[in-house]
Design a protein around this motif. Structure first.
Motif, PDB file in Angstrom:
ATOM      1  N   PHE A  74      12.996  -1.816  10.478  1.00 20.59           N
ATOM      2  CA  PHE A  74      11.614  -1.358  10.571  1.00 20.59           C
ATOM      3  C   PHE A  74      11.065  -1.146   9.164  1.00 20.59           C
ATOM      4  O   PHE A  74      11.668  -0.421   8.364  1.00 20.59           O
ATOM      5  CB  PHE A  74      11.520  -0.049  11.365  1.00 20.59           C
ATOM      6  CG  PHE A  74      12.070  -0.143  12.756  1.00 20.59           C
ATOM      7  CD1 PHE A  74      11.256  -0.544  13.795  1.00 20.59           C
ATOM      8  CD2 PHE A  74      13.407   0.134  13.012  1.00 20.59           C
ATOM      9  CE1 PHE A  74      11.756  -0.635  15.087  1.00 20.59           C
ATOM     10  CE2 PHE A  74      13.915   0.041  14.298  1.00 20.59           C
ATOM     11  CZ  PHE A  74      13.101  -0.349  15.342  1.00 20.59           C
ATOM     12  N   ALA A  75       9.933  -1.782   8.895  1.00 17.54           N
ATOM     13  CA  ALA A  75       9.282  -1.598   7.594  1.00 17.54           C
ATOM     14  C   ALA A  75       8.577  -0.245   7.569  1.00 17.54           C
ATOM     15  O   ALA A  75       8.015   0.208   8.568  1.00 17.54           O
ATOM     16  CB  ALA A  75       8.272  -2.713   7.335  1.00 17.54           C
ATOM     17  N   ILE A  76       8.619   0.404   6.404  1.00 18.90           N
ATOM     18  CA  ILE A  76       7.989   1.711   6.224  1.00 18.90           C
ATOM     19  C   ILE A  76       6.689   1.514   5.453  1.00 18.90           C
ATOM     20  O   ILE A  76       6.638   0.774   4.476  1.00 18.90           O
ATOM     21  CB  ILE A  76       8.928   2.667   5.455  1.00 18.90           C
ATOM     22  CG1 ILE A  76      10.232   2.860   6.218  1.00 18.90           C
ATOM     23  CG2 ILE A  76       8.254   4.006   5.209  1.00 18.90           C
ATOM     24  CD1 ILE A  76      11.267   3.658   5.455  1.00 18.90           C
ATOM     25  N   GLY A  77       5.656   2.223   5.894  1.00 18.42           N
ATOM     26  CA  GLY A  77       4.387   2.131   5.178  1.00 18.42           C
ATOM     27  C   GLY A  77       3.241   1.839   6.124  1.00 18.42           C
ATOM     28  O   GLY A  77       3.385   1.849   7.357  1.00 18.42           O
ATOM     29  N   LYS A  78       2.068   1.592   5.545  1.00 17.27           N
ATOM     30  CA  LYS A  78       0.869   1.345   6.332  1.00 17.27           C
ATOM     31  C   LYS A  78       0.989   0.019   7.085  1.00 17.27           C
ATOM     32  O   LYS A  78       1.354  -1.003   6.500  1.00 17.27           O
ATOM     33  CB  LYS A  78      -0.355   1.330   5.423  1.00 17.27           C
ATOM     34  CG  LYS A  78      -0.622   2.670   4.745  1.00 17.27           C
ATOM     35  CD  LYS A  78      -1.860   2.598   3.847  1.00 17.27           C
ATOM     36  CE  LYS A  78      -2.110   3.948   3.180  1.00 17.27           C
ATOM     37  NZ  LYS A  78      -3.289   3.905   2.276  1.00 17.27           N
ATOM     38  N   LYS A  79       0.654   0.058   8.367  1.00 13.00           N
ATOM     39  CA  LYS A  79       0.836  -1.124   9.202  1.00 13.00           C
ATOM     40  C   LYS A  79      -0.052  -2.293   8.784  1.00 13.00           C
ATOM     41  O   LYS A  79       0.266  -3.441   9.057  1.00 13.00           O
ATOM     42  CB  LYS A  79       0.548  -0.766  10.660  1.00 13.00           C
ATOM     43  CG  LYS A  79       1.595   0.149  11.271  1.00 13.00           C
ATOM     44  CD  LYS A  79       1.309   0.392  12.749  1.00 13.00           C
ATOM     45  CE  LYS A  79       2.386   1.278  13.367  1.00 13.00           C
ATOM     46  NZ  LYS A  79       2.153   1.516  14.808  1.00 13.00           N
ATOM     47  N   ARG A  80      -1.166  -1.983   8.139  1.00 14.88           N
ATOM     48  CA  ARG A  80      -2.064  -3.065   7.733  1.00 14.88           C
ATOM     49  C   ARG A  80      -1.481  -3.907   6.605  1.00 14.88           C
ATOM     50  O   ARG A  80      -1.944  -5.014   6.340  1.00 14.88           O
ATOM     51  CB  ARG A  80      -3.409  -2.492   7.294  1.00 14.88           C
ATOM     52  CG  ARG A  80      -3.328  -1.603   6.084  1.00 14.88           C
ATOM     53  CD  ARG A  80      -4.694  -1.068   5.670  1.00 14.88           C
ATOM     54  NE  ARG A  80      -4.629  -0.192   4.515  1.00 14.88           N
ATOM     55  CZ  ARG A  80      -4.548  -0.601   3.262  1.00 14.88           C
ATOM     56  NH1 ARG A  80      -4.516  -1.893   3.002  1.00 14.88           N
ATOM     57  NH2 ARG A  80      -4.510   0.249   2.261  1.00 14.88           N
ATOM     58  N   LYS A  81      -0.458  -3.381   5.920  1.00 13.55           N
ATOM     59  CA  LYS A  81       0.160  -4.131   4.822  1.00 13.55           C
ATOM     60  C   LYS A  81       1.289  -5.004   5.356  1.00 13.55           C
ATOM     61  O   LYS A  81       2.068  -4.566   6.207  1.00 13.55           O
ATOM     62  CB  LYS A  81       0.708  -3.177   3.758  1.00 13.55           C
ATOM     63  CG  LYS A  81      -0.351  -2.399   2.999  1.00 13.55           C
ATOM     64  CD  LYS A  81       0.296  -1.579   1.892  1.00 13.55           C
ATOM     65  CE  LYS A  81      -0.751  -0.844   1.062  1.00 13.55           C
ATOM     66  NZ  LYS A  81      -0.130  -0.078  -0.039  1.00 13.55           N
ATOM     67  N   PRO A  82       1.422  -6.235   4.850  1.00 14.39           N
ATOM     68  CA  PRO A  82       2.536  -7.087   5.281  1.00 14.39           C
ATOM     69  C   PRO A  82       3.844  -6.642   4.631  1.00 14.39           C
ATOM     70  O   PRO A  82       3.861  -5.977   3.598  1.00 14.39           O
ATOM     71  CB  PRO A  82       2.121  -8.476   4.783  1.00 14.39           C
ATOM     72  CG  PRO A  82       1.242  -8.201   3.602  1.00 14.39           C
ATOM     73  CD  PRO A  82       0.532  -6.917   3.910  1.00 14.39           C
ATOM     74  N   GLN A  83       4.935  -7.025   5.266  1.00 18.08           N
ATOM     75  CA  GLN A  83       6.263  -6.706   4.732  1.00 18.08           C
ATOM     76  C   GLN A  83       6.640  -7.759   3.693  1.00 18.08           C
ATOM     77  O   GLN A  83       6.611  -8.957   3.969  1.00 18.08           O
ATOM     78  CB  GLN A  83       7.289  -6.666   5.862  1.00 18.08           C
ATOM     79  CG  GLN A  83       8.670  -6.192   5.416  1.00 18.08           C
ATOM     80  CD  GLN A  83       9.663  -6.172   6.557  1.00 18.08           C
ATOM     81  OE1 GLN A  83       9.319  -6.472   7.699  1.00 18.08           O
ATOM     82  NE2 GLN A  83      10.899  -5.834   6.270  1.00 18.08           N
ATOM     83  N   LEU A  84       6.975  -7.315   2.497  1.00 19.42           N
ATOM     84  CA  LEU A  84       7.228  -8.240   1.394  1.00 19.42           C
ATOM     85  C   LEU A  84       8.343  -9.229   1.706  1.00 19.42           C
ATOM     86  O   LEU A  84       8.283 -10.390   1.337  1.00 19.42           O
ATOM     87  CB  LEU A  84       7.560  -7.440   0.122  1.00 19.42           C
ATOM     88  CG  LEU A  84       7.865  -8.257  -1.138  1.00 19.42           C
ATOM     89  CD1 LEU A  84       6.689  -9.133  -1.510  1.00 19.42           C
ATOM     90  CD2 LEU A  84       8.230  -7.330  -2.291  1.00 19.42           C
ATOM     91  N   ALA A  85       9.375  -8.783   2.414  1.00 21.64           N
ATOM     92  CA  ALA A  85      10.552  -9.616   2.632  1.00 21.64           C
ATOM     93  C   ALA A  85      10.267 -10.810   3.533  1.00 21.64           C
ATOM     94  O   ALA A  85      10.993 -11.805   3.482  1.00 21.64           O
ATOM     95  CB  ALA A  85      11.685  -8.778   3.232  1.00 21.64           C
ATOM     96  N   VAL A  86       9.225 -10.742   4.365  1.00 24.61           N
ATOM     97  CA  VAL A  86       9.007 -11.814   5.336  1.00 24.61           C
ATOM     98  C   VAL A  86       7.743 -12.611   5.054  1.00 24.61           C
ATOM     99  O   VAL A  86       7.440 -13.576   5.770  1.00 24.61           O
ATOM    100  CB  VAL A  86       8.939 -11.236   6.771  1.00 24.61           C
ATOM    101  CG1 VAL A  86      10.209 -10.482   7.091  1.00 24.61           C
ATOM    102  CG2 VAL A  86       7.727 -10.322   6.936  1.00 24.61           C
ATOM    103  N   VAL A  87       6.975 -12.243   4.044  1.00 23.24           N
ATOM    104  CA  VAL A  87       5.751 -12.984   3.731  1.00 23.24           C
ATOM    105  C   VAL A  87       6.107 -14.327   3.099  1.00 23.24           C
ATOM    106  O   VAL A  87       7.009 -14.414   2.263  1.00 23.24           O
ATOM    107  CB  VAL A  87       4.859 -12.160   2.771  1.00 23.24           C
ATOM    108  CG1 VAL A  87       3.760 -13.035   2.183  1.00 23.24           C
ATOM    109  CG2 VAL A  87       4.240 -10.989   3.514  1.00 23.24           C
ATOM    110  N   ASN A  88       5.400 -15.360   3.528  1.00 26.07           N
ATOM    111  CA  ASN A  88       5.561 -16.689   2.934  1.00 26.07           C
ATOM    112  C   ASN A  88       4.552 -16.819   1.793  1.00 26.07           C
ATOM    113  O   ASN A  88       3.368 -17.069   2.031  1.00 26.07           O
ATOM    114  CB  ASN A  88       5.311 -17.767   3.986  1.00 26.07           C
ATOM    115  CG  ASN A  88       5.522 -19.168   3.434  1.00 26.07           C
ATOM    116  OD1 ASN A  88       5.829 -19.351   2.253  1.00 26.07           O
ATOM    117  ND2 ASN A  88       5.347 -20.164   4.290  1.00 26.07           N
ATOM    118  N   PRO A  89       4.966 -16.625   0.516  1.00 26.33           N
ATOM    119  CA  PRO A  89       3.992 -16.603  -0.580  1.00 26.33           C
ATOM    120  C   PRO A  89       3.283 -17.931  -0.780  1.00 26.33           C
ATOM    121  O   PRO A  89       2.122 -17.963  -1.171  1.00 26.33           O
ATOM    122  CB  PRO A  89       4.848 -16.227  -1.798  1.00 26.33           C
ATOM    123  CG  PRO A  89       6.251 -16.600  -1.431  1.00 26.33           C
ATOM    124  CD  PRO A  89       6.344 -16.407   0.049  1.00 26.33           C
ATOM    125  N   ALA A  90       3.981 -19.042  -0.519  1.00 27.05           N
ATOM    126  CA  ALA A  90       3.331 -20.345  -0.702  1.00 27.05           C
ATOM    127  C   ALA A  90       2.178 -20.508   0.279  1.00 27.05           C
ATOM    128  O   ALA A  90       1.080 -20.922  -0.082  1.00 27.05           O
ATOM    129  CB  ALA A  90       4.359 -21.464  -0.523  1.00 27.05           C
TER     130      ALA A  90
END
Length: 466
Positions: free
Chosen positions: A249-265
């Motif tokens: 479970f990611a901690i923090g504001k739900k509106r923010k994406p989780q860094l580990a799963v974001v596809n930066p490209a």
């Protein structure tokens, strides 16, 4: 036996993958419904902290070979392990993870195998099995994600990873003899609790099922700095394996994406496409405004060409509209006045007239270096003025000097003398518009300036009557 354990792990992975795929199909849209972040702006727009809990099974062997003594694998000898972790994602593809684990590791041995205790002494009666209780373990690992950049899909839903770390483990091994007698394996100091360092090396995959929620499936080989983790001294340091299934479970504001799963490209491409679409919209709106302005301008130009009375002057410039056809007009569209015939009187300059002018030239004197006319020149100049008034002649006065002094001074003095004569003639009634006064300085000599006589001739004012 390892193959059996691997097959079991693969079956578990397949079930989880199908479960994760179904969940992802339902939550794909919601996973992407997070606020956009600014590329190259650090991690402040992401959720970088996460916590997880897991459970799984353990076995007394690893994938890297070795003389396993407890290697009769069956489900009776699968230990139960569980734990939790806290993770800090540093970059898209790297994070640090602190793990805590408890549980047990079990194993059975071949009946023909002779084993020794911690001090190397043979164990009478042989050992049938062992069980090691893991009271606690704590480790810190680096986790390297392998699939956060996905060039096929905008969102990475399955993210493989590898991990490696180091930590400490507290455990209590117990062996069971062939006759069923159980015996705790003590440390060299006589304690039942052992504490050693260990190195966990793992592979796994995370399945994104919802924004900030991931299924975590992993296999870890744990290398323990102990020869009696399995209760007997085999001469080699022991290792054990764990297969884990958990939730993160990611901690923090739900509106923010989780860094580990974001596809930066994909995110960068989407940002560029979004900006490109906005630019196209802006250009389209600008083109529409330009087209409207051009249309209005064309109408105005067409209106400016309208000439109702056909006199060649557009209506917007025509100050005299509705002039009769064929009327000649000026630039304002107004009729031109009828031409007035001008009869020029022929001017005849007689020899007597020329003599009057010559006398004025001969008698003309100025103060030295000045434009002041001396009084003895007035009489002859008065006759010239009378001639100009009576016969309406025109007169050109040209002042000249010798080359004594600077060119600028000579030019100024010649001009001033010619103007002085003009002023005098005008004061006697001559028409100023018919008198032209010009100074030439020393530029038009009529004699040599090397002699006094020549310079005297060059200091003159010429009268031209016409």
């Amino acid at each position: 036996m390892f193959t059996k354990f691997g097959k079991s792990l693969m079956m578990t992975s397949s079930v989880l993958a199908l479960t994760g795929a179904a969940a992802m199909a339902q939550d794909q849209d919601s996973t992407l419904k997070t606020n956009r972040v600014v590329p190259f702006n650090g991690v402040k727009d992401y959720r970088t902290w996460s916590v997880g809990a897991w459970g799984g099974g353990s076995a007394a062997f690893g994938p890297f070979g070795g003389p396993y003594y407890f290697n009769n694998f069956d489900f009776k000898n699968v230990g139960i392990v569980y734990g939790a972790y806290v993770k800090k994602q540093i970059f898209h593809n790297f994070g640090l993870q602190a793990d805590f684990m408890r549980g047990q590791v079990k194993g059975a041995t071949k009946a023909s195998q002779t084993l020794t205790d911690i001090n190397g002494a043979p164990l009478a009666g042989g050992i049938k099995s062992f069980q090691t209780d893991i009271d606690w373990s704590a480790s810190l690992s680096g986790v390297f994600s392998l699939g956060s950049i996905n060039w096929i899909n905008k969102q990475s839903f399955v993210i493989p990873y590898v991990s490696v770390g180091a930590g400490a483990i507290g455990f209590k091994p117990t062996v069971t003899a062939a006759d069923g007698t159980e015996k705790e394996v003590l440390t060299t100091s006589g304690k039942s609790s052992h504490r050693e360092m260990f190195i966990p090396v793992g592979v796994g995959a995370k399945f994104v099922v919802a924004p900030g929620v991931n299924i975590d499936l992993a296999y870890t080989a744990n290398f323990v700095n102990s020869k009696v983790f399995d209760g007997v001294n085999s001469g080699n340091k022991d290792k054990f394996s764990t297969a884990k299934l958990g939730l993160e479970f990611a901690i923090g504001k739900k509106r923010k994406p989780q860094l580990a799963v974001v596809n930066p490209a994909a995110q960068l491409a989407e940002d560029l496409w979004s900006k490109n679409a906005a630019l196209k919209t802006s250009l389209a709106e600008s083109d529409a405004r330009n087209e409207a302005a051009i249309g209005q301008l064309k109408e105005e130009i067409a209106g400016m060409k309208t000439d109702t009375d056909g006199d060649g002057v557009p209506d917007y410039l025509d100050k005299c509209p509705n002039t009769p056809a064929g009327t000649k007009v000026d630039g304002a569209g107004c009729p031109l006045p009828a031409p007035v015939q001008v009869i020029k009187e022929k001017v005849i300059v007689t020899e007597a007239d020329r003599k009057v002018v010559k006398d004025a030239i001969d008698n003309l004197e100025f103060d030295l270096g000045k434009a002041t006319i001396r009084p003895n020149s007035f009489a002859s100049l008065d006759k010239v003025a009378s001639l100009l008034v009576e016969k309406n002649f025109s007169l050109k006065l040209a002042g000249h000097t010798d080359n004594t002094g600077s060119a600028a001074t000579n030019m100024r003095l010649s001009k001033e003398r010619a103007e002085a004569i003009k002023a005098y003639l005008v004061s006697k009634g001559a028409n100023p518009s018919r008198i032209e006064a010009t100074g030439y300085g020393s530029t038009q000599p009529i004699a040599s300036n090397k002699t006094a006589a020549g310079r005297q001739q060059n200091r003159r004012v010429e009268f031209t009557l016409y």
